[in-house]
Design a protein around this motif. Sequence first.
Motif, PDB file in Angstrom:
ATOM      1  N   ASP A   5       0.911  -1.339  -0.269  1.00 22.77           N
ATOM      2  CA  ASP A   5       0.221  -0.591   0.179  1.00 22.77           C
ATOM      3  C   ASP A   5       1.052   1.091  -0.017  1.00 22.77           C
ATOM      4  O   ASP A   5       0.523   2.391   0.519  1.00 22.77           O
ATOM      5  N   VAL A   6       1.877   1.488  -0.428  1.00 19.66           N
ATOM      6  CA  VAL A   6       3.371   2.367  -0.396  1.00 19.66           C
ATOM      7  C   VAL A   6       2.896   3.056  -2.050  1.00 19.66           C
ATOM      8  O   VAL A   6       2.602   2.913  -2.587  1.00 19.66           O
ATOM      9  N   PRO A   7       2.517   4.286  -1.916  1.00 20.68           N
ATOM     10  CA  PRO A   7       1.579   5.055  -3.180  1.00 20.68           C
ATOM     11  C   PRO A   7       2.106   5.324  -4.552  1.00 20.68           C
ATOM     12  O   PRO A   7       3.594   5.215  -4.194  1.00 20.68           O
ATOM     13  N   GLY A   8       1.878   4.432  -5.467  1.00 22.98           N
ATOM     14  CA  GLY A   8       3.043   4.917  -6.608  1.00 22.98           C
ATOM     15  C   GLY A   8       3.522   3.866  -7.039  1.00 22.98           C
ATOM     16  O   GLY A   8       4.928   3.578  -7.794  1.00 22.98           O
ATOM     17  N   THR A   9       3.005   3.029  -6.350  1.00 24.30           N
ATOM     18  CA  THR A   9       4.340   1.038  -6.459  1.00 24.30           C
ATOM     19  C   THR A   9       2.903   0.406  -6.451  1.00 24.30           C
ATOM     20  O   THR A   9       2.345   0.024  -5.951  1.00 24.30           O
ATOM     21  N   ARG A  10       3.365  -0.603  -7.173  1.00 26.89           N
ATOM     22  CA  ARG A  10       3.763  -2.194  -6.909  1.00 26.89           C
ATOM     23  C   ARG A  10       4.386  -3.027  -7.070  1.00 26.89           C
ATOM     24  O   ARG A  10       5.773  -3.181  -6.765  1.00 26.89           O
ATOM     25  N   ILE A  11       4.027  -4.768  -6.408  1.00 26.56           N
ATOM     26  CA  ILE A  11       5.223  -5.275  -6.210  1.00 26.56           C
ATOM     27  C   ILE A  11       4.550  -6.919  -6.849  1.00 26.56           C
ATOM     28  O   ILE A  11       3.866  -7.448  -5.837  1.00 26.56           O
ATOM     29  N   ILE A  12       5.434  -7.072  -7.510  1.00 26.53           N
ATOM     30  CA  ILE A  12       5.421  -8.674  -8.272  1.00 26.53           C
ATOM     31  C   ILE A  12       6.730 -10.167  -6.923  1.00 26.53           C
ATOM     32  O   ILE A  12       8.094  -9.094  -7.832  1.00 26.53           O
ATOM     33  N   VAL A  13       6.230 -10.522  -6.325  1.00 22.48           N
ATOM     34  CA  VAL A  13       7.000 -11.427  -6.370  1.00 22.48           C
ATOM     35  C   VAL A  13       7.196 -12.760  -6.597  1.00 22.48           C
ATOM     36  O   VAL A  13       6.116 -13.672  -6.487  1.00 22.48           O
ATOM     37  N   PHE A  14       8.016 -12.915  -6.875  1.00 27.34           N
ATOM     38  CA  PHE A  14       8.519 -14.753  -7.413  1.00 27.34           C
ATOM     39  C   PHE A  14       8.950 -15.921  -6.671  1.00 27.34           C
ATOM     40  O   PHE A  14      10.254 -15.640  -6.533  1.00 27.34           O
ATOM     41  N   TYR A  15       8.506 -16.821  -6.331  1.00 25.83           N
ATOM     42  CA  TYR A  15       9.274 -17.271  -5.575  1.00 25.83           C
ATOM     43  C   TYR A  15       9.084 -19.671  -6.273  1.00 25.83           C
ATOM     44  O   TYR A  15       8.617 -19.718  -6.676  1.00 25.83           O
ATOM     45  N   PRO A  16      10.446 -20.261  -5.191  1.00 26.34           N
ATOM     46  CA  PRO A  16      10.528 -21.446  -5.875  1.00 26.34           C
ATOM     47  C   PRO A  16       9.002 -22.265  -5.528  1.00 26.34           C
ATOM     48  O   PRO A  16       9.125 -22.105  -3.822  1.00 26.34           O
ATOM     49  N   LYS A  17       8.483 -22.538  -5.766  1.00 20.80           N
ATOM     50  CA  LYS A  17       7.381 -23.636  -4.868  1.00 20.80           C
ATOM     51  C   LYS A  17       6.968 -24.607  -4.060  1.00 20.80           C
ATOM     52  O   LYS A  17       7.092 -24.558  -3.242  1.00 20.80           O
ATOM     53  N   ASP A  18       8.420 -25.020  -4.737  1.00 23.60           N
ATOM     54  CA  ASP A  18       9.016 -26.042  -2.941  1.00 23.60           C
ATOM     55  C   ASP A  18      10.012 -26.078  -2.580  1.00 23.60           C
ATOM     56  O   ASP A  18      10.599 -26.798  -1.595  1.00 23.60           O
ATOM     57  N   GLY A  19      10.701 -24.753  -2.447  1.00 18.51           N
ATOM     58  CA  GLY A  19      11.488 -24.177  -1.941  1.00 18.51           C
ATOM     59  C   GLY A  19      11.976 -22.957  -1.106  1.00 18.51           C
ATOM     60  O   GLY A  19      13.028 -22.606  -0.990  1.00 18.51           O
TER      61      GLY A  19
END
Length: 497
Positions: free
Chosen positions: A156-170
């Motif tokens: 919810d920081v204005p002016g930002t989006r965040i997309i995180v990728f992580y290893p499913k079983d890691g």
Amino acid sequence: MGLTYQSTRGGEAGVPASMAILKGLAKDGGLFMPTEIPKLDVPMEKLGTMTYQETAYEVMKLFLTDYSPGELKDCIAKAYDSKFDTEEIAPLAKADGAYFLELYHGSTIAFKDMALSILPHLMTTAAKKNQVDKEIVILTATSGDTGKAAMAGFADVPGTRIIVFYPKDGVSKVQELQMRTQKGANTSVVAIHGNFDDAQTGVKKLFGDKSLEALLDSRGFQFSSANSINIGRLVPQIVYYVYAYARLLANEEIADGEQINVVVPTGNFGNILAAYFAKRMGVPVKTLICASNDNKVLYDFFTTGTYDRKRDFILTNSPSMDILISSNLERLIYLSTGCDAGASAALMQDLSEKGSYTVTEDMKAFMSDFAGGFATQEENAATIKRIFDSTGYLIDTHTGVAATVYEAYRAESGDRAKTVIASTASPYKFSDSVMEAIAGPESIRDKDGFEVVDALNSLSGVDVPAAVEEIRHAPIRHNTECDVDKMEEAVKAILGI
């Protein structure tokens, strides 16, 4: 102008700190480095009287010279506040003949909070300073901790989006739940069918994709990174090593100027690189002990001078260190070439094309401040048990790797210098592995994650952190998964482009 930044591969120079933080990665794929590592300008004795926040200002003002004192102090005040469950922010615990620097008192109970609680403030301040009107899309690969800490920072920081990728079983169960229950309308999490290196390589590829960049630009977005490659992550990490030395001095545990050793459990090489920067700034550090798990690519590198990622990837009980491409090592390589961007770029090209590179004897000599060691899972578990049984002090599996390597280093080298061990996560973040280490495999059999948490609490008497209690009943908000080659499609779908 003050201190500026340049790419380790030569493609950009003269970049002010705020722009380096906004960009994350240089255009040529290199990492931003300051033109020099500044010296501390406050005596250690005086630093010993300061709070964590005051120490942070004294360190960070030297690197982030285009931020005004008011801007920087504001970022620091917003970052290091009641999100941390201890006033000291990074307390030192004396146990088992060493000083454990507890870096896990932030909102996600891992050391990544130390930098990721300030990065959003540094970044949004930088956007204002540089008249950036686009929405900043933070794109991050995580081996478990960075993702949650970055999302907590940017939620919810204005002016930002965040997309995180992580290893499913890691990642651990707690790590996964922490990410999948993350609140914030601007947060997204994607589990990939692959390992951390796949996620990290995929994110770097997205950063380097010029047609994607043009598409984002036309829709009012720009990518930035919250990974440890961002100089806005590295600079705040230097602070706690300066603070630790100043505290030891103030507490009369060491004499002024007395050298200490620092042990860091290491994956992406950012945390130990920050300790090296602290040394270059004038903190009396003797040896930097780089502790690896079974994925001992860094141990092999410091032993042989060859960095070789062509090996099996091993999933361990210290998942944040299950990494074969240690991105931040590029910064040390660059320094060891005498800041020769051409030489540095050629080695990185070898790594990308051939999977390995070998440094020269001169470069190896330059890195003689570093010692490498590694611990197997069995050794790690035995150390966690031994320290708990003999002292009552409970450590997680990453700190266990560091403590194991330190014990072996002392035995082999005879080096008796006082030592700070970076304690990088709460034992409750990896409660299954910690419980199994101290009470045997039957202690976790047929128990779900939170039953193990409660059993660990009753056995150890160590309080369960709020971050774990919070996710006990929190609803799952993120369910997206994708194959490694579908990461771009996932990003476009999330952004609606």
